[in-house]
Structures are given as C-alpha cells and as structure tokens.
Design a protein around this motif. Structure first.
Motif, PDB file in Angstrom:
ATOM      1  N   ASN A 115     -23.522   6.421  21.617  1.00 21.10           N
ATOM      2  CA  ASN A 115     -24.147   5.111  21.448  1.00 21.10           C
ATOM      3  C   ASN A 115     -24.017   4.692  19.988  1.00 21.10           C
ATOM      4  O   ASN A 115     -24.327   5.472  19.092  1.00 21.10           O
ATOM      5  CB  ASN A 115     -25.620   5.167  21.879  1.00 21.10           C
ATOM      6  CG  ASN A 115     -26.198   3.786  22.086  1.00 21.10           C
ATOM      7  OD1 ASN A 115     -26.271   2.982  21.162  1.00 21.10           O
ATOM      8  ND2 ASN A 115     -26.615   3.500  23.315  1.00 21.10           N
ATOM      9  N   SER A 117     -25.666   2.324  18.445  1.00 23.07           N
ATOM     10  CA  SER A 117     -26.912   1.853  17.856  1.00 23.07           C
ATOM     11  C   SER A 117     -27.543   2.930  16.978  1.00 23.07           C
ATOM     12  O   SER A 117     -27.800   4.050  17.437  1.00 23.07           O
ATOM     13  CB  SER A 117     -27.896   1.450  18.965  1.00 23.07           C
ATOM     14  OG  SER A 117     -29.187   1.279  18.449  1.00 23.07           O
ATOM     15  N   GLU A 119     -30.535   2.871  15.932  1.00 19.94           N
ATOM     16  CA  GLU A 119     -31.883   3.101  16.456  1.00 19.94           C
ATOM     17  C   GLU A 119     -31.858   4.105  17.603  1.00 19.94           C
ATOM     18  O   GLU A 119     -32.710   4.999  17.682  1.00 19.94           O
ATOM     19  CB  GLU A 119     -32.490   1.777  16.930  1.00 19.94           C
ATOM     20  CG  GLU A 119     -32.815   0.800  15.804  1.00 19.94           C
ATOM     21  CD  GLU A 119     -33.489  -0.452  16.319  1.00 19.94           C
ATOM     22  OE1 GLU A 119     -33.759  -0.521  17.538  1.00 19.94           O
ATOM     23  OE2 GLU A 119     -33.733  -1.365  15.510  1.00 19.94           O
TER      24      GLU A 119
END
Length: 227
Positions: A115, A117, A119
């Motif tokens: 991923n 991201s 976050e």
C-alpha cells in the motif's frame, strides 16, 4: 496423499511442517494460482474460489491450514500438534486464532509493503508492533524452548509462519519490526524454532521470497500508477 500449495505461501509451509513433524509421507504439488491444475479444480469445494493449501487424502479434500492440521492430528496421533489436555488445547487454539486475526485477516504485514499510503503503512507498523508485544508478554514459559513446551505444537507452527515472512517483509519494505532487544523471548524462540532441521529444510529461501514480493509490489504499484 497429496498437498496442493504454493512455495511462497506461509499456509502451505505450515502444513508441510506438520506433515514432516508427524512423519507422514506425502506428495507435494506446486500450484500456479493463475493456472490451477485440473486436480485442484476437481476437488475444490468452494465453487471456483480456490484456497490453498488443499490436502487430498483418500480422494477427499481437506482445506484451510488449521483444519488440515487438526485432521492430521486425529488421523495420525503420533507427535500430537494439539495438546492432549483440554485447557492447554484451548490455549493453543486461542493463539492460532490470535495470529490469524492479527495477521491473516487484517494483513497488517502486507499492507506495509503493498500500500502506497504512508498512513496505512504507519498503521500496519503500529499493529505489527502491538501484536509482537502481546506475543512477547505471553512467550514460551521460562526454561522452555517453544510455545508448546519442549516440543513444537500448533501455536509454534502458526507463529513460525509469521516469523519467517516477517523478515522478508522487513527487507522489502525497509522497515524494522522484529527487534531482538525489544522482543528477547520471541527472538530466542525463533532461534530454537528455525534451528530444527525439519523446519529449516522446509522453509522457502528468503532471497527468493524477497525477490518474489518485490516483483509483486512493483507490479501492483505500476498498475495503480497507470489507472
């Protein structure tokens, strides 16, 4: 008896360990999940949703790694992987479920590398460290080499599948999770676990796993960029 799996799967590897520890002869069939064998399709009970590993015994399929291991334990009681004592058995099952809920279902390790991201990656790291902290707190009892005591049981097999792949994820992602100083009991356990020939000889090569996951990551990121 045949075991259908894929070399890079921690679930297939766990069943291999169980079969080897019990001394059960079997034929391993490597599957390409993008081009599944006719035999795997024939014995698939899930309406084309193929899951591996699949154990074929007496023309009948047994699916899901925990179900397979419990089946093996009942059919071949030598070297029990589930404790005989009902309470100890419930404890072992609890820790298997803990690992699968924290890692298998939530995929916290894979989110850290698959991923983009920041976050999501940060949360995967936090969740991983929390899981390790809990397992460290409830590590092998003092003087014991394994979660199962002096012998490996299913809790060791479940966590062993995580421990080896965690090192691969760390290398691919460049993020360190399994710190020996922070998790001394787990570090000692890992050394004991991977020093057993039956375990070490049936582990996928870490370099090959790293290259495999790095390629999968590159493909995923490349496809998302061109969408």
């Amino acid at each position: 008896m045949g075991l259908h799996g894929t070399w890079a799967s921690p679930y297939s590897t766990r069943v291999k360990w169980a079969l080897k520890l019990k001394g059960i002869p079997f034929q391993y069939i490597e599957e390409d999940l993008y081009n599944k064998s006719a035999l795997l399709l024939r014995y698939n009970p899930m309406h084309k949703k193929i899951f591996i590993p699949v154990l074929i015994h007496g023309q009948r399929p047994v699916c899901e790694f925990m179900v397979i291991i419990e089946y093996l334990d009942e059919m071949w009681p030598q070297y029990p992987l589930l404790p005989i004592d009902p309470y100890e058995r419930s404890v072992a099952r609890f820790w298997v479920k803990f690992i699968e809920d924290k890692v298998g279902k939530s995929k916290i390790l894979y989110f850290g590398i698959f991923n983009k991201s920041h976050e999501v990656q940060a949360k995967a790291m936090r969740d991983s460290l929390e899981m390790l902290s809990i397992r460290e707190e409830h590590g092998p009892n003092k003087g014991k080499k394994f979660f199962g005591g002096d012998n490996i049981n299913i809790a060791d097999i479940a966590f062993g599948g995580l421990a080896h792949w965690m090192g691969v994820v760390e290398e691919v992602s460049g993020r360190k999770m399994f710190d020996a100083e922070k998790f001394p009991r787990l570090h000692a356990w890992m050394g004991n676990f991977k020093s057993l020939p039956l375990i070490a000889e049936n582990l996928p090569d870490q370099g090959n796993l790293c290259r495999y996951l790095a390629r999968q990551r590159e493909k995923l990121f490349s496809s998302s960029t061109h969408k």
